[in-house]
Motif scaffolding. Structure first.
Motif, PDB file in Angstrom:
ATOM      1  N   TYR A   1      10.333  -4.634  -5.714  1.00 41.38           N
ATOM      2  CA  TYR A   1       9.320  -3.776  -5.090  1.00 41.38           C
ATOM      3  C   TYR A   1       9.809  -3.226  -3.756  1.00 41.38           C
ATOM      4  O   TYR A   1       9.540  -2.066  -3.408  1.00 41.38           O
TER       5      TYR A   1
ATOM      6  N   THR B   1       7.838  -1.208  -0.348  1.00 36.75           N
ATOM      7  CA  THR B   1       6.537  -1.740   0.026  1.00 36.75           C
ATOM      8  C   THR B   1       6.464  -3.219  -0.349  1.00 36.75           C
ATOM      9  O   THR B   1       7.409  -3.798  -0.874  1.00 36.75           O
ATOM     10  N   ASN B   2       5.332  -3.822  -0.087  1.00 40.07           N
ATOM     11  CA  ASN B   2       5.125  -5.240  -0.380  1.00 40.07           C
ATOM     12  C   ASN B   2       4.789  -5.428  -1.860  1.00 40.07           C
ATOM     13  O   ASN B   2       4.447  -4.461  -2.556  1.00 40.07           O
TER      14      ASN B   2
ATOM     15  N   GLN C   1       1.219  -3.953  -3.191  1.00 42.01           N
ATOM     16  CA  GLN C   1       1.195  -2.503  -3.335  1.00 42.01           C
ATOM     17  C   GLN C   1       2.215  -2.055  -4.379  1.00 42.01           C
ATOM     18  O   GLN C   1       1.951  -1.148  -5.184  1.00 42.01           O
TER      19      GLN C   1
ATOM     20  N   MET D   1       0.927  -2.493  -7.925  1.00 42.75           N
ATOM     21  CA  MET D   1      -0.055  -1.465  -8.279  1.00 42.75           C
ATOM     22  C   MET D   1       0.645  -0.174  -8.702  1.00 42.75           C
ATOM     23  O   MET D   1       0.283   0.457  -9.693  1.00 42.75           O
ATOM     24  N   LEU D   2       1.669   0.217  -7.949  1.00 42.94           N
ATOM     25  CA  LEU D   2       2.406   1.438  -8.269  1.00 42.94           C
ATOM     26  C   LEU D   2       3.179   1.290  -9.578  1.00 42.94           C
ATOM     27  O   LEU D   2       3.183   2.193 -10.415  1.00 42.94           O
TER      28      LEU D   2
END
Length: 509
Positions: A272, A278-279, A282, A285-286
């Motif tokens: 990620y 990002t973490n 997040q 989710m992407l």
């Protein structure tokens, strides 16, 4: 039958053998097809009873079709005309698995090909305008079969065999040019094709050998690949006319996407951070929005530009569409339109992608039934069988992540239910390796309108069922008889629907 990989390797290689062609037509060519010239191929096949599939470059602009069936008349003959305004290839694929023939065509060509499958080398003869580019000797310039080297720990034998075949191909091409006086366009394409011969074949072989092997061994194979790749351009618009180059793109996207999937599976936090900056929360989710679509986009954007990237996107979209990965198709197509707003692919892809988007709005219906607690408390096949005592049951072991599973559900699920309408047959769909993905699970069930019983399997249930029927991959189909006995179907992926129907009927209704 597919192992635990997010999309179908077998389907990929099948489509590669058919779809990869020798010319990527320009956007202007696609938009002006009505004004294009044409070339015609007449074929006569003696002592042949199988089917013939044909692919021309125009199918690259058709998201829903992989190939066209060529219908032979009573004399075992057929003709096919292709609209072109620049040199291209037409691929003939025979169902007997003997050969694929790639014909190099220019505007105004009219080729007459005759083959006798009872004779040695099929006794091919080619006459007519353009025959100087298509004499049988050119079919000898094929890619080497590297399967005999698949268990090698070191790359020495395979690279030696590839280099030997490369030199033979180079010699054969020089002789062919001298004897047959082919066109300049043919010579250019054939020369580029030769340049990518070794990189393509070694790349394919390497990935069949290094999976799961020690790091030192992988590095040895990688060193040879780096040496070969240093002699070519991976993103090369001028090479799109060459079969070996487009096949390398196809392989590269598939393999590198798989590599990213493994990074995600083994080191999600680093994955990620590297690819989404990002973490994990997040990033997840992407990523979960359309996993394969996201991975394909990352690979293509990193390694390809220009027309090579345009081709790569179109090819990835066709594969994702075939595997019914609706979220990835929508995501990748939206990205593609922004990157290549003038592409000739957009107009032809737009309607089927829109249909995919609209299907995502479908709701669950009353014939879609979820087992109590979504079946998450069931742990054994015996418990599953008890749900439908005294009935003939077809259990479909699938997963929302599984391309071949979705592909088969899209093609055959409704047809199977229609065939057995009113009969005492229950269709039970067990989703595997989808724990924690209930929302996506139900979305896909609604998208495909999978009517029948549904279970969201926990790991224990998956292991018990797969162990009991000795299955190793997905989709897996199991027939349960009225007396509770069961067995895995003889019919496997890709499914022969007629054969599967017969197996269910034989089990007793």
């Amino acid at each position: 039958m597919k192992f635990l990989f997010p999309f179908s390797i077998l389907a990929f290689f099948f489509s590669v053998s058919l779809i990869t062609s020798c010319q990527n037509r320009s956007t202007s060519a696609a938009n002006n097809a009505a004004h294009a010239k044409s070339a015609t191929v007449h074929i006569t096949l003696k002592n042949y009873s199988g089917s013939v599939m044909i692919v021309d470059t125009g199918l690259r602009y058709n998201l829903t079709k992989q190939a066209i069936a060529l219908h032979l008349d009573a004399h075992h003959s057929a003709s096919y005309t292709i609209a072109i305004d620049e040199p291209t290839c037409l691929v003939l694929s025979f169902s007997n698995g003997l050969s694929n023939y790639s014909l190099f065509l220019s505007p105004g060509d009219e080729i007459f090909l005759t083959a006798d499958f009872a004779k040695k080398d099929n006794n091919i003869t080619v006459t007519g305008k353009g025959s100087n580019n298509n004499q049988p000797e050119i079919f000898a310039l094929t890619n080497i079969d590297t399967h005999p080297f698949n268990d090698d720990a070191a790359p020495d034998r395979v690279i030696a065999a590839i280099n030997k075949q490369y030199l033979l191909n180079k010699k054969m091409l020089a002789k062919y040019i001298k004897v047959n006086k082919p066109s300049a366009a043919f010579i250019k394409t054939a020369t580029i094709n030769l340049q990518y011969f070794a990189p393509l074949n070694y790349y394919e072989s390497k990935h069949s050998n290094v999976f799961g092997k020690p790091k030192e061994q992988q590095q040895r194979w990688q060193k040879v690949q780096d040496s070969l790749f240093s002699t070519i351009k991976l993103s090369n618009d001028d090479a799109l006319a060459a079969y070996n180059y487009t096949r390398l793109i196809d392989n590269f996207i598939m393999r590198e996407t798989y590599s990213l999937w493994m990074d995600y599976s083994t080191q999600p936090v680093a994955f990620y951070k590297k690819w989404f900056h990002t973490n994990p929360i997040q990033g997840k989710m992407l990523f979960d929005s359309a996993r394969l679509g996201v991975l394909n986009q990352k690979v293509i954007d990193k390694y390809f530009t220009g027309r090579a990237a345009e081709y790569a996107y179109a090819r990835a979209l066709k594969d994702l569409y075939r595997e019914a990965d609706y979220q990835s198709v929508a995501l990748l197509f939206n990205h593609f339109k922004k990157e290549y707003p003038q592409s000739g692919y957009i107009n032809s892809f737009n309607a089927p992608v829109t249909a995919v988007v609209n299907k995502q709005r479908q709701a669950l219906n009353s014939k879609i039934i979820f087992v109590a607690d979504n079946g998450t408390k069931l742990n054994t096949l015996k418990e599953v069988i008890a749900l439908n005592k005294g009935k003939t049951v077809l259990i479909d072991m699938w997963g929302t992540w599984c391309g071949p599973c979705r592909e088969e559900i899209e093609k055959n699920a409704a047809k199977l239910r229609a065939h057995f309408k009113g009969e005492n047959v229950t269709f039970l769909y067990v989703s595997n390796l989808d724990s924690g993905r209930e929302k996506e699970w139900k979305k896909q069930i609604a998208y495909f309108q999978i009517e029948g019983l549904h279970i969201l399997a926990n790991p224990k249930l998956t292991d018990d069922i797969m162990g009991k029927v000795k299955a190793t991959g997905y989709p897996t189909y199991i027939i349960v008889k009225k007396d509770g006995s069961y067995k895995q179907t003889v019919t496997r992926y890709p499914v022969n629907l007629t054969a599967l129907i017969k197996e269910i009927e034989t089990a007793g209704l």
